[in-house]
Design a protein around this motif. Structure first.
Motif, PDB file in Angstrom:
ATOM      1  N   GLU A  34      46.231 -43.261 -26.755  1.00 53.09           N
ATOM      2  CA  GLU A  34      47.419 -43.112 -25.910  1.00 53.09           C
ATOM      3  C   GLU A  34      47.232 -43.853 -24.589  1.00 53.09           C
ATOM      4  OE1 GLU A  34      48.102 -38.921 -25.484  1.00 53.09           O
ATOM      5  OE2 GLU A  34      48.754 -38.696 -27.565  1.00 53.09           O
ATOM      6  N   PHE A  35      46.035 -43.772 -24.011  1.00 55.19           N
ATOM      7  CA  PHE A  35      45.738 -44.468 -22.758  1.00 55.19           C
ATOM      8  C   PHE A  35      45.865 -45.972 -22.940  1.00 55.19           C
ATOM      9  CE2 PHE A  35      42.396 -46.723 -20.369  1.00 55.19           C
ATOM     10  CZ  PHE A  35      42.920 -46.587 -19.102  1.00 55.19           C
ATOM     11  N   GLU A  75      39.048 -56.742 -24.814  1.00 55.50           N
ATOM     12  CA  GLU A  75      39.676 -55.808 -25.738  1.00 55.50           C
ATOM     13  C   GLU A  75      40.243 -54.636 -24.939  1.00 55.50           C
ATOM     14  OE1 GLU A  75      40.014 -55.938 -29.188  1.00 55.50           O
ATOM     15  OE2 GLU A  75      39.347 -58.001 -28.916  1.00 55.50           O
ATOM     16  N   ARG A  76      41.340 -54.070 -25.401  1.00 54.93           N
ATOM     17  CA  ARG A  76      41.914 -52.908 -24.707  1.00 54.93           C
ATOM     18  C   ARG A  76      40.947 -51.736 -24.694  1.00 54.93           C
ATOM     19  NH1 ARG A  76      48.134 -51.777 -24.850  1.00 54.93           N
ATOM     20  NH2 ARG A  76      48.953 -53.863 -24.692  1.00 54.93           N
ATOM     21  N   SER A  77      40.131 -51.632 -25.740  1.00 55.89           N
ATOM     22  CA  SER A  77      39.196 -50.513 -25.836  1.00 55.89           C
ATOM     23  C   SER A  77      38.084 -50.597 -24.788  1.00 55.89           C
ATOM     24  CB  SER A  77      38.594 -50.450 -27.232  1.00 55.89           C
ATOM     25  OG  SER A  77      37.891 -51.641 -27.514  1.00 55.89           O
ATOM     26  N   ALA A  78      37.924 -51.736 -24.119  1.00 55.44           N
ATOM     27  CA  ALA A  78      36.891 -51.898 -23.094  1.00 55.44           C
ATOM     28  C   ALA A  78      37.320 -51.330 -21.744  1.00 55.44           C
ATOM     29  CB  ALA A  78      36.536 -53.367 -22.936  1.00 55.44           C
ATOM     30  N   ILE A  79      38.564 -50.882 -21.633  1.00 53.33           N
ATOM     31  CA  ILE A  79      39.055 -50.345 -20.363  1.00 53.33           C
ATOM     32  C   ILE A  79      38.748 -48.862 -20.305  1.00 53.33           C
ATOM     33  CG2 ILE A  79      41.089 -49.952 -18.941  1.00 53.33           C
ATOM     34  CD1 ILE A  79      42.222 -52.524 -20.172  1.00 53.33           C
ATOM     35  N   SER A  80      38.140 -48.461 -19.204  1.00 52.95           N
ATOM     36  CA  SER A  80      37.689 -47.087 -19.057  1.00 52.95           C
ATOM     37  C   SER A  80      38.661 -46.227 -18.254  1.00 52.95           C
ATOM     38  CB  SER A  80      36.328 -47.086 -18.364  1.00 52.95           C
ATOM     39  OG  SER A  80      35.939 -45.803 -18.016  1.00 52.95           O
ATOM     40  N   LEU A  83      43.350 -47.039 -12.403  1.00 52.00           N
ATOM     41  CA  LEU A  83      43.295 -46.558 -11.025  1.00 52.00           C
ATOM     42  C   LEU A  83      44.650 -46.380 -10.361  1.00 52.00           C
ATOM     43  CD1 LEU A  83      40.311 -48.599  -9.586  1.00 52.00           C
ATOM     44  CD2 LEU A  83      40.390 -46.165 -10.044  1.00 52.00           C
ATOM     45  N   THR A  84      45.680 -47.051 -10.831  1.00 55.03           N
ATOM     46  CA  THR A  84      46.977 -46.995 -10.162  1.00 55.03           C
ATOM     47  C   THR A  84      47.494 -45.562 -10.094  1.00 55.03           C
ATOM     48  OG1 THR A  84      47.428 -49.199 -11.021  1.00 55.03           O
ATOM     49  CG2 THR A  84      49.285 -47.987 -10.113  1.00 55.03           C
ATOM     50  N   ALA A  85      47.473 -44.840 -11.204  1.00 53.07           N
ATOM     51  CA  ALA A  85      47.955 -43.452 -11.217  1.00 53.07           C
ATOM     52  C   ALA A  85      47.054 -42.560 -10.383  1.00 53.07           C
ATOM     53  CB  ALA A  85      48.033 -42.939 -12.649  1.00 53.07           C
ATOM     54  N   ALA A  86      45.744 -42.790 -10.451  1.00 58.63           N
ATOM     55  CA  ALA A  86      44.814 -41.983  -9.673  1.00 58.63           C
ATOM     56  C   ALA A  86      45.018 -42.192  -8.175  1.00 58.63           C
ATOM     57  CB  ALA A  86      43.374 -42.315 -10.053  1.00 58.63           C
TER      58      ALA A  86
END
Length: 91
Positions: A34-35, A75-80, A83-86
């Protein structure tokens, strides 16, 4: 009846393993998917390797991030972390 009593501990172990190991892992995988799908251009992110950047392009499985030293395709899966929402929650 005796056979049921012999297998009861094994059944309990399987049930406990499901609720404490398998089910949480499935929830985590679902949240990560989902993220990854909720990312949008302009989001500030941190990769799993610790690189900070801003999303500049999105593809089906990859993302191009802008850093201070240039652009990187990952890869999208490399994003942890996004920060924008945080950052908006703190403000």
């Amino acid at each position: 009846m005796e056979q049921l009593n012999q297998f009861l501990p094994f059944l309990l172990i399987i049930v406990v393993m499901y609720f404490f190991m398998i089910r949480p892992q499935q929830k985590k995988i679902k949240q990560e998917k989902e993220f990854e799908s909720s990312l949008k251009v302009g989001d500030k992110i941190i990769t799993k390797s610790g690189l900070h950047g801003k999303v500049s392009e999105l593809a089906e499985t990859t993302v191009v991030i802008e850093t201070m030293s240039g652009k990187l395709k990952m890869e999208r899966s490399a994003i942890s972390l996004e920060l924008t929402a945080a950052l908006n929650k703190k403000a």
